[in-house]
Design an enzyme around this catalytic site. Structure first.
Site, PDB file in Angstrom:
ATOM      1  N   ASP A   1      -3.208  -5.203   0.299  1.00  0.00           N
ATOM      2  CA  ASP A   1      -4.247  -4.176   0.221  1.00  0.00           C
ATOM      3  C   ASP A   1      -5.397  -4.415   1.196  1.00  0.00           C
ATOM      4  O   ASP A   1      -6.324  -3.616   1.264  1.00  0.00           O
ATOM      5  CB  ASP A   1      -4.792  -4.105  -1.213  1.00  0.00           C
ATOM      6  CG  ASP A   1      -5.633  -2.869  -1.476  1.00  0.00           C
ATOM      7  OD1 ASP A   1      -5.377  -1.833  -0.833  1.00  0.00           O
ATOM      8  OD2 ASP A   1      -6.541  -2.923  -2.308  1.00  0.00           O
TER       9      ASP A   1
ATOM     10  N   SER B   1      -9.091   3.451  -2.857  1.00  0.00           N
ATOM     11  CA  SER B   1      -7.639   3.547  -3.001  1.00  0.00           C
ATOM     12  C   SER B   1      -7.321   4.409  -4.217  1.00  0.00           C
ATOM     13  O   SER B   1      -7.898   4.218  -5.292  1.00  0.00           O
ATOM     14  CB  SER B   1      -7.031   2.154  -3.179  1.00  0.00           C
ATOM     15  OG  SER B   1      -7.337   1.328  -2.074  1.00  0.00           O
TER      16      SER B   1
ATOM     17  N   GLN C   1       0.384   3.358   0.352  1.00  0.00           N
ATOM     18  CA  GLN C   1      -0.863   3.605  -0.363  1.00  0.00           C
ATOM     19  C   GLN C   1      -1.435   4.960   0.053  1.00  0.00           C
ATOM     20  O   GLN C   1      -1.296   5.372   1.209  1.00  0.00           O
ATOM     21  CB  GLN C   1      -1.899   2.523  -0.053  1.00  0.00           C
ATOM     22  CG  GLN C   1      -3.216   2.684  -0.809  1.00  0.00           C
ATOM     23  CD  GLN C   1      -4.210   1.591  -0.479  1.00  0.00           C
ATOM     24  OE1 GLN C   1      -5.090   1.782   0.354  1.00  0.00           O
ATOM     25  NE2 GLN C   1      -4.080   0.437  -1.132  1.00  0.00           N
TER      26      GLN C   1
END
Length: 316
Positions: free
Chosen positions: A200, A229, A279
């Site tokens: 991430d 996110s 993502q």
């Protein structure tokens, strides 16, 4: 608030608080909300602790619902959705003060036969010949205190290949080496969690590469943009050691109305793809009042009376 961690061992040491219930510590990085990679990693660990028949984690799908706080306890509850002969599925809810922060579905598998293939590893210099993220950021005023606190993961960036094919990305893909700065135990679950934590770190920066920004300009990104996110998905194809160098190819195929999709493919040193990551992030130019709020949080100052957390407002 906990102190920034120099390794992942403490963050990954979940405390059992009851049947299928755990409490986790935070990494202490001074973001305005909990780091999504930490939540994904700890959710994998909580789910993995309930899979006791030799299955390995094969996927995780996480939806971030509310911003978590770095100075509150984080509670994990696991729902054993299914246990089959070859596949198990878990639901993991993360709460703070009774509020649902994120929800994950985690799968584990014992399937070890069937079709096998891997795409070609992207061309990149070896990590020893690549610059660190800190060195790359010097031209942009440095990383700043927040990024310096992500010391649990070593990051090295391969030079941009302007001739790299871009059929699957709106900007040339960026190749980034990452590994845990701390030697990890041999527990495969720990390495999957560490891979999730690292995964991430560079995705949101990649989403802005088609808009004149680049990896290493984290200071400018923090000043000019607000991002959160929305969800994070990973598929784990092969065993991994996250304390050895892994190559992540980052690409961003599409974005619209502030919602950007970012993909990353992770490869081990043998050239085999070990993981696929996707993502969706929400990114918007930062208004001046939100910049002040973010700087207030990052540098540990008192939040002015009546100040509205901009990040929190984005989830409403």
């Amino acid at each position: 608030m906990s102190a920034p961690t120099s390794g992942l061992a403490d963050v990954f040491d979940l405390e059992s608080t009851g049947p299928d219930r755990w409490q986790g510590s935070n990494d202490g990085v001074r973001l305005p909300q909990l780091f999504g990679g930490q939540l994904v990693a700890q959710s994998i660990l909580a789910a993995g602790h309930t899979v006791t028949d030799g299955k390995a984690i094969s996927s995780v799908h996480t939806h971030f619902l509310r911003p978590g706080s770095t100075n509150r306890a984080t509670e994990f509850s696991v729902d054993r959705l299914r246990d089959g002969k070859r596949l198990s599925t878990r639901g993991v809810d993360v709460h703070q003060d009774g509020r649902l922060v994120c929800r994950s579905t985690v799968s584990a598998s014992s399937i070890d036969e069937g079709i096998t293939h891997s795409r070609a590893v992207p061309t990149a210099l070896p990590p020893t010949e690549c610059v660190t993220l800190q060195e790359l950021a010097e031209a942009d005023g440095g990383l700043g205190e927040v990024w310096e606190e992500f010391s649990a993961i070593e990051i090295r960036v391969s030079p941009l290949d302007s001739h790299s094919p871009t059929a699957h990305s709106a900007a040339p893909p960026r190749n980034i080496w990452m590994r845990s700065a701390q030697r990890l135990s041999d527990d495969p679950l720990i390495h999957v969690a560490a891979l999730a934590y690292a995964s991430d770190l560079m995705l949101m920066a990649t989403a802005l590469t088609p808009h004149g920004y680049d990896i290493g300009q984290e200071h400018s990104l923090d000043t000019d943009w607000i991002g959160v996110s929305l969800d994070h998905t990973m598929w784990f194809q092969r065993p991994v050691r996250a304390d050895e160098w892994l190559l992540f190819e980052h690409a961003t195929p599409t974005a619209h109305a502030g919602r950007a999709v970012v993909n990353a493919a992770a490869f081990d040193r043998s050239g085999l793809q070990i993981c696929q990551i996707t993502q969706e992030a929400l990114l918007m130019p930062a208004p001046s009042d939100s910049r002040l709020f973010l700087q207030t949080i990052r540098y540990g100052l008192a939040v002015p009376q009546g100040a509205r957390p901009m990040i929190s407002g984005w989830y409403e």
